[in-house]
Design an enzyme around this catalytic site. Structure first.
Site, mmCIF file in Angstrom:
data_model
loop_
_atom_site.group_PDB
_atom_site.id
_atom_site.type_symbol
_atom_site.label_atom_id
_atom_site.label_comp_id
_atom_site.label_asym_id
_atom_site.label_seq_id
_atom_site.Cartn_x
_atom_site.Cartn_y
_atom_site.Cartn_z
ATOM 1 N N LYS A 84 25.009 65.045 22.434
ATOM 2 C CA LYS A 84 23.990 65.586 23.013
ATOM 3 C C LYS A 84 23.547 67.027 22.952
ATOM 4 C CE LYS A 84 20.546 63.868 25.416
ATOM 5 N NZ LYS A 84 19.592 62.515 24.993
ATOM 6 N N GLY A 179 9.037 56.130 36.983
ATOM 7 C CA GLY A 179 9.108 57.207 35.993
ATOM 8 C C GLY A 179 8.052 56.395 34.943
ATOM 9 N N LYS A 182 7.757 57.980 28.282
ATOM 10 C CA LYS A 182 7.708 57.404 27.066
ATOM 11 C C LYS A 182 8.033 55.860 27.102
ATOM 12 C CE LYS A 182 8.076 61.051 24.345
ATOM 13 N NZ LYS A 182 8.846 62.093 23.204
ATOM 14 N N THR A 183 9.389 55.642 27.871
ATOM 15 C CA THR A 183 9.968 54.453 27.796
ATOM 16 C C THR A 183 9.279 53.626 29.008
ATOM 17 O OG1 THR A 183 11.670 55.134 29.045
ATOM 18 C CG2 THR A 183 12.114 54.751 26.683
ATOM 19 N N TYR A 185 6.542 53.796 30.285
ATOM 20 C CA TYR A 185 5.233 53.273 30.037
ATOM 21 C C TYR A 185 5.154 52.058 29.208
ATOM 22 C CZ TYR A 185 0.113 53.244 28.494
ATOM 23 O OH TYR A 185 -1.024 52.955 28.153
#
Length: 356
Positions: A84, A179, A182-183, A185
């Site tokens: 990461k 939330g 991106k994911t 949604y």
């Protein structure tokens, strides 16, 4: 950088490498952490841009997420190790994003292929394009990774509903999505299309209002209340540790499955979920679709939708194996999953996502 410098940090757990990034000319400050090394394969992990309160917080986040990526790769049956990168958002923001990410890509190049990366929170497709133009160790261009992540979550939700209720049918089931990035949604779109009843929360009010216009049947909830909704499935799709010692007793769901990384504060929370009878889908399994999709591109030069979806269809098989073992051992799902990952790593074997 000598690894001994980081051994006393909270999240250090035998990591193979930590690289400090520092380029004052573009206000670049951050860290790359590699969980462990493999002789023939690089470490994979996305790059996150975030406003950290301190360097120690940033390093710990990199260490924690690198370890998680290692688990995700092992559980997905991939031979790559975890890594990461975290970049500390400068005060006042980035002055020149093109120069900033060009310099960052050059830092990635200095690792000579040990680290392969893409985008995470805080980075845009434009940022990824700049990185790709300046490094051959960047993946994810033109891959709708958020969509594939959501598909994987959708599949494990179906498997969890079937395990609990005898049917994986989404229609009429209730969901709370925390939330709408991106994911979150993409998951919302999939569930909404199947007739789910959905509560949502999002700290960005512009995004929230747009979602409510696009999906008029959703119900918006304050962020501090989203996990308290009486629903079938709570979907954490924001930042880490949304299920913690405080919130776990406030949950009114049957299943927890989402895209966020490190959803549990610690294993004690996993044990608490088990005692409460709440099914927890380990985050490094539920959100592995994004990794699987960009690895497909990495291995084949171009991603293939049919090939990726076939791999994603294997994820519920792994989850069912975890459920079965949890029952047999009378142990928490999170603890069983962690144990299975360690077995895979120790024996250098992988589970069945790739076995098609």
């Amino acid at each position: 950088m000598a690894i001994s410098k980081y051994k006393n940090l909270k999240e250090f757990d035998g990591h193979a490498l930590v690289v400090e990034l520092n380029e004052p000319s573009v206000d670049l400050k951050g860290f790359i952490a590699i969980d462990r090394k493999a002789d023939k394969f690089p470490a994979l992990g996305a790059t996150r841009l975030w406003k950290y309160s301190s360097e120690e917080d940033a390093i710990n986040d990199a260490l924690r997420l690198a370890k998680l990526m290692g688990k995700k790769s092992a559980m997905a049956g991939l031979p790559y190790t975890g890594a990461k990168a975290v970049l500390m958002l400068p005060e006042g923001g980035i002055k020149n994003r093109e120069e900033y990410f060009k310099v960052y890509a050059q830092k990635v190049n200095e690792l000579s292929g040990q680290f392969i990366t893409g985008t995470d929170v805080g980075l845009t497709d434009d940022d990824l394009k700049i990185m790709s133009e300046n490094s051959k160790f960047i993946i994810g261009m033109d891959v709708p990774a958020a969509y594939y992540t959501a598909v994987g979550i959708f599949y494990v939700i179906q498997a969890s509903l079937e395990y609990k209720f005898g049917s994986g049918n989404i229609t009429g089931r209730t969901f709370a999505i925390q939330g709408l990035g991106k994911t979150g949604y993409e998951l919302l779109k999939l569930l909404y299309a199947e007739g789910a009843k959905i509560f949502v929360s999002e700290i960005n009010t512009d995004i929230l209002e747009q979602v409510c216009r696009d999906f008029p049947l959703v119900k918006k909830v304050l962020p501090e209340d989203i996990h308290k909704q009486e629903v079938d499935v709570f979907c954490p799709c924001a930042m880490s540790h949304s299920v913690n010692s405080r919130t776990v007793s406030e949950l009114k769901c049957t299943i927890v499955a989402g895209s966020a990384n490190n959803q549990l504060e610690d294993e004690a929370v996993g044990e608490k979920l088990h005692k409460l009878g709440i099914i927890y889908v380990p985050d490094y399994l539920s959100n592995s679709g994004g990794l699987i999709s960009v690895v497909d591109q990495f291995e084949n030069k171009k991603h293939n939708d049919e090939r990726i979806l076939l791999k994603l269809s294997k994820i519920p098989e792994v989850l069912r194996a975890i459920f079965l073992r949890s029952e047999e051992e009378q142990s928490s799902i999170s603890g069983v999953a962690d144990g299975m990952v360690q077995e895979f790593l120790n024996k250098e074997v992988r589970v069945g996502v790739r076995s098609y």
